[in-house]
Design a protein around this motif. Structure first.
Motif, mmCIF file in Angstrom:
data_model
loop_
_atom_site.group_PDB
_atom_site.id
_atom_site.type_symbol
_atom_site.label_atom_id
_atom_site.label_comp_id
_atom_site.label_asym_id
_atom_site.label_seq_id
_atom_site.Cartn_x
_atom_site.Cartn_y
_atom_site.Cartn_z
ATOM 1 N N PHE A 91 1.958 3.881 -6.401
ATOM 2 C CA PHE A 91 3.167 3.105 -6.105
ATOM 3 C C PHE A 91 2.909 2.154 -4.945
ATOM 4 C CE2 PHE A 91 7.838 3.287 -4.583
ATOM 5 C CZ PHE A 91 8.188 2.197 -5.355
ATOM 6 N N ALA A 92 2.226 2.623 -3.906
ATOM 7 C CA ALA A 92 1.906 1.768 -2.753
ATOM 8 C C ALA A 92 1.084 0.566 -3.201
ATOM 9 C CB ALA A 92 1.167 2.575 -1.685
ATOM 10 N N LYS A 93 0.167 0.784 -4.123
ATOM 11 C CA LYS A 93 -0.639 -0.326 -4.643
ATOM 12 C C LYS A 93 0.259 -1.312 -5.391
ATOM 13 C CE LYS A 93 -4.659 -1.348 -7.434
ATOM 14 N NZ LYS A 93 -5.685 -0.848 -8.343
ATOM 15 N N ASP A 94 1.187 -0.789 -6.221
ATOM 16 C CA ASP A 94 2.128 -1.652 -6.948
ATOM 17 C C ASP A 94 3.008 -2.458 -5.989
ATOM 18 O OD1 ASP A 94 1.141 -0.648 -9.337
ATOM 19 O OD2 ASP A 94 2.844 0.711 -9.660
ATOM 20 N N LEU A 95 3.310 -1.886 -4.824
ATOM 21 C CA LEU A 95 4.139 -2.566 -3.827
ATOM 22 C C LEU A 95 3.354 -3.610 -3.028
ATOM 23 C CD1 LEU A 95 6.123 0.521 -2.457
ATOM 24 C CD2 LEU A 95 7.069 -1.385 -3.777
ATOM 25 N N GLY A 96 2.025 -3.649 -3.229
ATOM 26 C CA GLY A 96 1.193 -4.599 -2.498
ATOM 27 C C GLY A 96 0.884 -4.167 -1.090
ATOM 28 N N TRP A 97 1.034 -2.883 -0.797
ATOM 29 C CA TRP A 97 0.799 -2.380 0.555
ATOM 30 C C TRP A 97 -0.690 -2.280 0.848
ATOM 31 C CZ3 TRP A 97 4.656 2.305 1.072
ATOM 32 C CH2 TRP A 97 5.971 1.811 1.123
ATOM 33 N N THR A 98 -1.024 -2.398 2.116
ATOM 34 C CA THR A 98 -2.417 -2.254 2.558
ATOM 35 C C THR A 98 -2.665 -0.882 3.174
ATOM 36 O OG1 THR A 98 -1.863 -3.215 4.701
ATOM 37 C CG2 THR A 98 -2.645 -4.733 2.981
ATOM 38 N N VAL A 99 -1.663 0.007 3.130
ATOM 39 C CA VAL A 99 -1.821 1.353 3.683
ATOM 40 C C VAL A 99 -1.787 2.373 2.551
ATOM 41 C CG1 VAL A 99 -0.737 0.736 5.862
ATOM 42 C CG2 VAL A 99 0.646 1.705 4.056
ATOM 43 N N ARG A 100 -2.393 3.501 2.798
ATOM 44 C CA ARG A 100 -2.341 4.612 1.854
ATOM 45 C C ARG A 100 -1.339 5.627 2.406
ATOM 46 N NH1 ARG A 100 -5.406 6.879 -2.296
ATOM 47 N NH2 ARG A 100 -5.331 9.149 -2.338
ATOM 48 N N PRO A 101 -0.231 5.862 1.700
ATOM 49 C CA PRO A 101 0.770 6.807 2.211
ATOM 50 C C PRO A 101 0.201 8.222 2.361
ATOM 51 C CG PRO A 101 1.605 5.569 0.333
ATOM 52 C CD PRO A 101 0.145 5.293 0.417
ATOM 53 N N ARG A 102 0.698 8.914 3.389
ATOM 54 C CA ARG A 102 0.282 10.284 3.677
ATOM 55 C C ARG A 102 1.516 11.180 3.606
ATOM 56 N NH1 ARG A 102 1.295 12.670 8.210
ATOM 57 N NH2 ARG A 102 1.742 10.755 9.339
ATOM 58 N N LEU A 103 1.414 12.275 2.839
ATOM 59 C CA LEU A 103 2.541 13.205 2.725
ATOM 60 C C LEU A 103 2.883 13.743 4.105
ATOM 61 C CD1 LEU A 103 4.490 14.615 0.734
ATOM 62 C CD2 LEU A 103 2.864 16.496 0.640
ATOM 63 N N ASP A 104 4.126 13.549 4.502
ATOM 64 C CA ASP A 104 4.573 13.915 5.842
ATOM 65 C C ASP A 104 5.441 15.166 5.825
ATOM 66 O OD1 ASP A 104 5.015 13.259 8.712
ATOM 67 O OD2 ASP A 104 7.087 13.033 8.011
ATOM 68 N N SER A 105 6.312 15.289 4.828
ATOM 69 C CA SER A 105 7.201 16.446 4.746
ATOM 70 C C SER A 105 7.597 16.671 3.293
ATOM 71 C CB SER A 105 8.439 16.247 5.624
ATOM 72 O OG SER A 105 9.117 15.059 5.277
ATOM 73 N N LEU A 106 7.911 17.923 3.004
ATOM 74 C CA LEU A 106 8.260 18.321 1.645
ATOM 75 C C LEU A 106 9.185 19.523 1.747
ATOM 76 C CD1 LEU A 106 5.827 18.719 -1.303
ATOM 77 C CD2 LEU A 106 7.164 20.665 -0.587
ATOM 78 N N TRP A 107 10.262 19.536 0.962
ATOM 79 C CA TRP A 107 11.199 20.658 1.001
ATOM 80 C C TRP A 107 11.760 20.898 -0.381
ATOM 81 C CZ3 TRP A 107 11.792 15.854 2.931
ATOM 82 C CH2 TRP A 107 12.881 15.106 2.514
ATOM 83 N N VAL A 108 12.171 22.135 -0.633
ATOM 84 C CA VAL A 108 12.708 22.517 -1.938
ATOM 85 C C VAL A 108 14.226 22.594 -1.865
ATOM 86 C CG1 VAL A 108 10.591 23.786 -2.482
ATOM 87 C CG2 VAL A 108 12.581 25.028 -1.617
#
Length: 195
Positions: free
Chosen positions: A79-96
Protein backbone atom coordinates in the motif's frame (compact mmCIF):
# COMPACT_ATOMS: atom_id res chain seq x y z
CA UNK A 1 -13.52 16.28 -14.88
CA UNK A 2 -10.20 15.97 -13.07
CA UNK A 3 -9.96 14.32 -9.62
CA UNK A 4 -7.73 16.03 -7.04
CA UNK A 5 -6.36 14.94 -3.67
CA UNK A 6 -7.40 11.32 -3.60
CA UNK A 7 -8.06 9.48 -0.33
CA UNK A 8 -7.01 5.89 -1.06
CA UNK A 9 -8.46 2.92 0.82
CA UNK A 10 -6.63 -0.40 0.52
CA UNK A 11 -8.81 -3.50 0.34
CA UNK A 12 -7.08 -6.86 0.56
CA UNK A 13 -7.76 -10.41 1.66
CA UNK A 14 -5.92 -12.49 4.22
CA UNK A 15 -6.54 -15.57 2.10
CA UNK A 16 -5.92 -18.04 4.92
CA UNK A 17 -9.03 -19.58 6.51
CA UNK A 18 -7.02 -21.75 8.91
CA UNK A 19 -5.22 -18.66 10.26
CA UNK A 20 -8.58 -16.85 10.61
CA UNK A 21 -9.91 -19.71 12.75
CA UNK A 22 -6.78 -19.64 14.94
CA UNK A 23 -7.07 -15.86 15.30
CA UNK A 24 -10.73 -16.18 16.37
CA UNK A 25 -9.64 -18.66 19.07
CA UNK A 26 -6.89 -16.26 20.22
CA UNK A 27 -9.30 -13.31 20.42
CA UNK A 28 -11.81 -15.29 22.48
CA UNK A 29 -9.05 -16.56 24.80
CA UNK A 30 -7.69 -13.07 25.35
CA UNK A 31 -11.22 -11.73 25.97
CA UNK A 32 -11.73 -14.39 28.66
CA UNK A 33 -8.35 -13.95 30.38
CA UNK A 34 -7.31 -10.28 30.08
CA UNK A 35 -8.73 -8.67 33.23
CA UNK A 36 -7.14 -5.27 32.49
CA UNK A 37 -8.73 -5.20 29.02
CA UNK A 38 -12.09 -6.23 30.44
CA UNK A 39 -11.85 -3.44 33.03
CA UNK A 40 -10.89 -0.85 30.39
CA UNK A 41 -13.83 -1.91 28.21
CA UNK A 42 -16.21 -1.59 31.17
CA UNK A 43 -14.88 1.80 32.23
CA UNK A 44 -15.09 3.17 28.67
CA UNK A 45 -18.51 1.65 27.93
CA UNK A 46 -17.06 -0.53 25.17
CA UNK A 47 -19.62 -3.19 24.41
CA UNK A 48 -17.42 -6.29 24.43
CA UNK A 49 -13.66 -6.58 24.87
CA UNK A 50 -10.55 -4.94 23.43
CA UNK A 51 -6.87 -5.34 24.26
CA UNK A 52 -6.30 -1.76 23.05
CA UNK A 53 -5.18 -0.40 26.42
CA UNK A 54 -3.95 -3.57 28.11
CA UNK A 55 -1.67 -5.74 25.96
CA UNK A 56 1.02 -4.17 23.76
CA UNK A 57 3.03 -7.30 22.92
CA UNK A 58 0.51 -9.55 21.14
CA UNK A 59 2.76 -10.47 18.16
CA UNK A 60 5.39 -11.73 20.64
CA UNK A 61 2.90 -13.19 23.11
CA UNK A 62 0.88 -15.23 20.58
CA UNK A 63 2.61 -16.96 17.60
CA UNK A 64 -0.62 -16.87 15.58
CA UNK A 65 -0.81 -13.10 15.94
CA UNK A 66 2.92 -12.94 15.18
CA UNK A 67 2.25 -14.73 11.88
CA UNK A 68 -0.53 -12.24 11.13
CA UNK A 69 1.83 -9.32 11.89
CA UNK A 70 4.25 -10.58 9.22
CA UNK A 71 1.44 -10.82 6.66
CA UNK A 72 0.17 -7.34 7.56
CA UNK A 73 3.68 -5.96 7.05
CA UNK A 74 3.59 -7.14 3.42
CA UNK A 75 0.16 -5.58 2.83
CA UNK A 76 1.30 -2.27 4.35
CA UNK A 77 4.49 -2.23 2.25
CA UNK A 78 2.46 -2.75 -0.93
CA UNK A 79 0.00 0.00 0.00
CA UNK A 80 2.85 2.41 0.84
CA UNK A 81 4.31 1.75 -2.60
CA UNK A 82 0.89 2.44 -4.21
CA UNK A 83 0.75 5.72 -2.25
CA UNK A 84 4.12 6.75 -3.70
CA UNK A 85 5.78 6.83 -0.28
CA UNK A 86 9.54 6.63 0.15
CA UNK A 87 9.27 4.99 3.59
CA UNK A 88 8.55 1.42 4.56
CA UNK A 89 5.84 1.33 7.26
CA UNK A 90 6.69 -0.45 10.51
CA UNK A 91 4.02 -2.16 12.63
CA UNK A 92 3.73 -0.02 15.74
CA UNK A 93 0.70 -1.39 17.59
CA UNK A 94 -1.90 -4.11 17.23
CA UNK A 95 -4.96 -4.96 19.34
CA UNK A 96 -7.86 -7.39 19.20
CA UNK A 97 -11.55 -6.53 19.42
CA UNK A 98 -14.60 -8.58 20.34
CA UNK A 99 -17.60 -6.31 19.74
CA UNK A 100 -20.98 -7.45 21.01
CA UNK A 101 -24.20 -6.83 19.06
CA UNK A 102 -25.21 -3.18 19.17
CA UNK A 103 -21.66 -2.11 19.99
CA UNK A 104 -19.99 0.71 18.10
CA UNK A 105 -16.92 2.99 18.05
CA UNK A 106 -17.37 6.74 17.68
CA UNK A 107 -15.56 8.70 14.97
CA UNK A 108 -11.80 8.97 15.49
CA UNK A 109 -8.37 9.13 13.87
CA UNK A 110 -5.11 7.42 14.86
CA UNK A 111 -2.53 10.11 15.81
CA UNK A 112 1.21 9.37 15.70
CA UNK A 113 0.74 6.73 12.96
CA UNK A 114 0.98 6.82 9.17
CA UNK A 115 -1.22 3.82 8.29
CA UNK A 116 -4.04 2.22 10.24
CA UNK A 117 -6.26 -0.70 9.47
CA UNK A 118 -8.33 -3.66 10.49
CA UNK A 119 -8.47 -7.36 9.69
CA UNK A 120 -12.00 -8.73 10.04
CA UNK A 121 -11.86 -12.19 11.60
CA UNK A 122 -15.57 -13.00 12.11
CA UNK A 123 -18.33 -10.67 10.93
CA UNK A 124 -21.96 -11.69 11.37
CA UNK A 125 -24.56 -10.31 8.95
CA UNK A 126 -25.49 -6.80 10.19
CA UNK A 127 -22.42 -6.94 12.46
CA UNK A 128 -21.54 -3.25 12.22
CA UNK A 129 -20.24 -1.42 9.15
CA UNK A 130 -17.22 0.87 9.07
CA UNK A 131 -17.84 4.41 7.88
CA UNK A 132 -15.20 6.80 6.54
CA UNK A 133 -15.62 10.58 6.56
CA UNK A 134 -14.47 12.94 3.81
CA UNK A 135 -11.50 14.73 5.43
CA UNK A 136 -12.59 18.02 3.83
CA UNK A 137 -15.96 17.95 5.58
CA UNK A 138 -15.06 20.48 8.35
CA UNK A 139 -14.05 22.97 5.61
CA UNK A 140 -17.30 22.74 3.64
CA UNK A 141 -19.03 25.62 5.41
CA UNK A 142 -21.78 26.30 2.88
CA UNK A 143 -21.63 23.23 0.66
CA UNK A 144 -25.00 22.01 -0.60
CA UNK A 145 -26.14 18.46 0.12
CA UNK A 146 -25.01 15.79 -2.33
CA UNK A 147 -27.47 13.67 -4.21
CA UNK A 148 -27.69 10.12 -2.75
CA UNK A 149 -26.68 8.74 -6.16
CA UNK A 150 -23.59 11.00 -6.55
CA UNK A 151 -20.40 9.03 -7.27
CA UNK A 152 -18.68 7.55 -4.22
CA UNK A 153 -15.70 9.98 -4.32
CA UNK A 154 -18.16 12.88 -3.95
CA UNK A 155 -20.05 11.48 -0.96
CA UNK A 156 -19.34 12.99 2.49
CA UNK A 157 -19.36 9.49 4.04
CA UNK A 158 -18.58 6.06 2.62
CA UNK A 159 -19.85 3.01 4.48
CA UNK A 160 -18.47 -0.51 3.98
CA UNK A 161 -19.90 -3.74 5.36
CA UNK A 162 -16.77 -5.81 6.07
CA UNK A 163 -16.47 -9.56 5.55
CA UNK A 164 -14.34 -12.17 7.30
CA UNK A 165 -10.80 -12.26 5.98
CA UNK A 166 -10.92 -8.70 4.63
CA UNK A 167 -8.06 -6.31 5.35
CA UNK A 168 -8.64 -2.57 5.14
CA UNK A 169 -5.79 -0.05 5.33
CA UNK A 170 -5.98 3.74 5.23
CA UNK A 171 -3.85 6.74 6.07
CA UNK A 172 -4.16 7.31 9.81
CA UNK A 173 -5.55 10.85 9.50
CA UNK A 174 -8.74 9.50 7.86
CA UNK A 175 -11.61 9.80 10.33
CA UNK A 176 -13.68 6.63 10.67
CA UNK A 177 -16.19 4.95 12.95
CA UNK A 178 -17.91 1.61 13.49
CA UNK A 179 -21.67 1.92 13.23
CA UNK A 180 -23.88 -0.04 15.66
CA UNK A 181 -24.56 -3.54 14.43
CA UNK A 182 -27.85 -5.36 14.81
CA UNK A 183 -26.41 -8.87 14.94
CA UNK A 184 -26.54 -10.92 18.13
CA UNK A 185 -23.26 -12.70 17.35
CA UNK A 186 -19.87 -11.19 18.21
CA UNK A 187 -17.84 -9.28 15.62
CA UNK A 188 -14.14 -10.20 15.88
CA UNK A 189 -11.44 -7.98 14.42
CA UNK A 190 -7.81 -7.06 14.83
CA UNK A 191 -6.84 -3.41 14.43
CA UNK A 192 -3.34 -2.03 13.97
CA UNK A 193 -1.18 1.02 13.33
CA UNK A 194 1.98 1.46 11.31
CA UNK A 195 4.50 4.21 11.99
Amino acid sequence: MRQLFATPLYEGALGDDALLAELAHSIRSLAADDRAGQRWAREHHYRGYTSYASLDDLPRRDPVIGELARKLQRHAAGFAKDLGWTVRPRLDSLWVNLLKGGGHHGGHIHPHSILSGTLYVEVPADGGAIRFEDPRLPLMMAAPLRSPDAPEPLQPFVTLAPVAGQILLWESWLRHEVLPGRAKADRLSISFNFA
